[in-house]
Write an enzyme that holds these catalytic residues in place. Structure first.
Site, PDB file in Angstrom:
ATOM      1  N   LYS A 118      40.561  34.893  33.398  1.00 40.60           N
ATOM      2  CA  LYS A 118      39.130  35.053  33.196  1.00 40.60           C
ATOM      3  C   LYS A 118      38.761  35.036  31.711  1.00 40.60           C
ATOM      4  CE  LYS A 118      36.752  35.141  35.666  1.00 40.60           C
ATOM      5  NZ  LYS A 118      36.151  33.852  36.088  1.00 40.60           N
ATOM      6  N   ASP A 173      45.280  32.857  36.582  1.00 39.14           N
ATOM      7  CA  ASP A 173      44.868  31.825  37.538  1.00 39.14           C
ATOM      8  C   ASP A 173      45.802  30.636  37.509  1.00 39.14           C
ATOM      9  OD1 ASP A 173      42.335  33.481  36.818  1.00 39.14           O
ATOM     10  OD2 ASP A 173      41.929  32.500  38.728  1.00 39.14           O
ATOM     11  N   ALA A 225      42.954  34.191  42.263  1.00 40.19           N
ATOM     12  CA  ALA A 225      43.954  33.167  42.567  1.00 40.19           C
ATOM     13  C   ALA A 225      44.742  33.389  43.856  1.00 40.19           C
ATOM     14  CB  ALA A 225      44.904  33.026  41.373  1.00 40.19           C
TER      15      ALA A 225
HETATM   16  C1  LIG Z   1      44.931  37.591  39.873  1.00 34.32           C
HETATM   17  S1  LIG Z   1      43.693  36.625  40.566  1.00 34.32           S
HETATM   18  C2  LIG Z   1      42.343  37.292  39.812  1.00 34.32           C
HETATM   19  C3  LIG Z   1      41.905  36.403  38.717  1.00 34.32           C
HETATM   20  O1  LIG Z   1      40.878  35.562  39.227  1.00 34.32           O
HETATM   21  C4  LIG Z   1      39.714  35.840  38.498  1.00 34.32           C
HETATM   22  O2  LIG Z   1      38.904  34.741  38.367  1.00 34.32           O
HETATM   23  P1  LIG Z   1      37.660  34.560  39.399  1.00 34.32           P
HETATM   24  O3  LIG Z   1      37.027  35.900  39.558  1.00 34.32           O
HETATM   25  O4  LIG Z   1      36.789  33.544  38.701  1.00 34.32           O
HETATM   26  O5  LIG Z   1      38.285  34.031  40.669  1.00 34.32           O
HETATM   27  C5  LIG Z   1      40.242  36.293  37.167  1.00 34.32           C
HETATM   28  O6  LIG Z   1      40.726  35.217  36.403  1.00 34.32           O
HETATM   29  C6  LIG Z   1      41.337  37.199  37.606  1.00 34.32           C
HETATM   30  O7  LIG Z   1      42.283  37.512  36.648  1.00 34.32           O
END
Ligand SMILES: CSC[C@H]1O[C@H](OP(=O)(O)O)[C@H](O)[C@@H]1O
Length: 380
Positions: free
Chosen positions: A264, A253, A66
């Site tokens: 996630k 997110d 995010a």
């Molecule tokens: C704190 S941002 C990281 C956050 O984003 C990840 O999702 P993605 O890898 O699909 O962008 C996941 O939700 C993490 O917690």
């Protein structure tokens, strides 16, 4: 590229990871990304010369997480402006690249507002492009500052909850420098504990299907010399049952106005396990991830991703968007359910750690006050 493995006790500063950077070579400005789909085996850089290349990088999770999505969105607007593309069209494409992480749309809108304000004030597209870039660079700096403050607040919370140190922390997905202008969100808290000798173990969920934990968090933890152990997502329950987890630290997110947390997929089961085993479930996220315009968890759009991410082992050749070329894990034609996120209700969240401090218990009133304060504080 540089040796990825830290020697025992060595802390290869996460700030040395070139997650995202703006450069202005003679042929024109570019946004350079460390391609996270190639880690940990290869450190490959993507050079984006326009917003469509950046949209592709966001959709394929070459850049992800995010806070850094917000930074990338703002740089994307600046890139379109600097290269004379249609800025409104670029902003629309960037904002819709992934629906769940609120920071992406916030970053895009911040860059677009800077561009439009400067254009209205000067009538000069070059000045407007400069303003958009300055806005993205300011957001980049602010996120780094927020990351450091979250780490300090989060470590103080761990020490308060578990006096005496030796914290055994379980984390899910990846929330380190790869998602941030600084050292991350939840991972930065664990790193802060490590640096003062109070992290006994970092339990790292592999995080199927895209393996952000196995590929990215383990890579970051190794670079920092942290004591970490990788586990399958399904093994987490037995760790709780064995009393091996002192706290869960995860990112977010989007946090709805009622305190529901989108993160996630696999985060919600951890919250249920944590509650059952009386373990603190701690969310670490900047205030910008709290979205007062999304009333509750049911209102959060959860990104549904392609089934091949579940039915195939993705190889570097098989992109996360195009698919095909991965090693089949299931019979051809197998249907797969692949939500990128799930939503944890506020009653299962022990605390939300932001750069402004710790929110516990999580109430709509406190979240609203945090957002009002943030909105009242003018962006740099
Ligand atoms: C704190 S941002 C990281 C956050 O984003 C990840 O999702 P993605 O890898 O699909 O962008 C996941 O939700 C993490 O917690």
């Amino acid at each position: 590229m540089a040796d990825q493995q830290a020697r025992p006790g060595e802390d290869k500063r996460p700030s040395e990871i070139p997650v995202i950077r703006w450069e202005e070579p003679p042929e024109g400005p570019v946004l350079i990304l460390l391609d996270q789909t190639r880690l940990p085996s290869e450190e490959v850089e993507l050079v984006c010369t326009d917003a469509s290349a950046l949209v592709e990088a966001i959709r394929s999770l070459a850049v992800r997480g995010a806070p850094v999505l917000g930074i990338a969105g703002a740089y994307g607007v600046a890139l379109a402006a600097a290269r004379g593309f249609d800025v409104d069209e670029a902003a629309e494409a960037l904002e819709s690249a992934r629906p769940t992480a609120v920071n992406l749309s916030l970053g895009v809108r911040r860059g677009l507002a800077a561009y439009r304000d400067a254009l209205a004030a000067t009538g000069d597209p070059t000045a407007a492009a400069t303003a958009a870039l300055a806005s993205a660079q300011a957001l980049h700096r602010e996120d780094a500052e927020a990351s450091a403050r979250m780490a300090a607040h989060g470590l103080a919370l761990l020490d308060e909850l578990m006096p005496g140190g030796g914290h055994r922390v379980l984390t899910h997905c990846n929330t380190g420098a790869l998602v941030s202008g600084g050292e991350g969100t939840a991972f930065a808290v664990a790193l802060a504990a490590h640096r003062v000798g109070r992290l006994r173990r970092l339990w790292v969920d592999e995080t199927r299907p895209l393996l952000q934990g196995a590929r990215l968090t383990a890579w970051e933890a190794a670079r920092c010399g942290m004591a970490y152990t990788l586990l399958t997502d399904s093994a987490a329950g037995s760790l709780f049952a064995a009393g091996e987890v002192d706290a869960v630290l995860i990112g977010a997110d989007r946090i709805a106005a009622d305190g529901s947390v989108a993160n996630k997929v696999g985060s919600y089961p951890l919250a249920v396990l944590a509650r059952y085993h009386h373990v603190p479930f701690i969310v670490v996220a900047p205030v910008t991830t709290i979205d007062p315009d999304t009333p509750d968890g049911a209102s959060i759009e959860v990104e549904q991703r392609p089934g091949f991410e579940v039915t195939e082992i993705l190889t570097p050749q098989a992109t996360a968007v195009g698919g095909g070329g991965g090693v089949p894990l299931a019979p051809l034609g197998t249907q797969a359910y692949n939500p990128a996120f799930d939503v944890t209700p506020p009653e299962l969240v022990t605390a939300i750690v932001t750069e402004e401090g710790v929110v516990s218990p999580v109430t709509p009133e406190v979240l609203a006050a945090l957002c009002a304060k943030a909105r009242a504080t003018p962006a740099v």
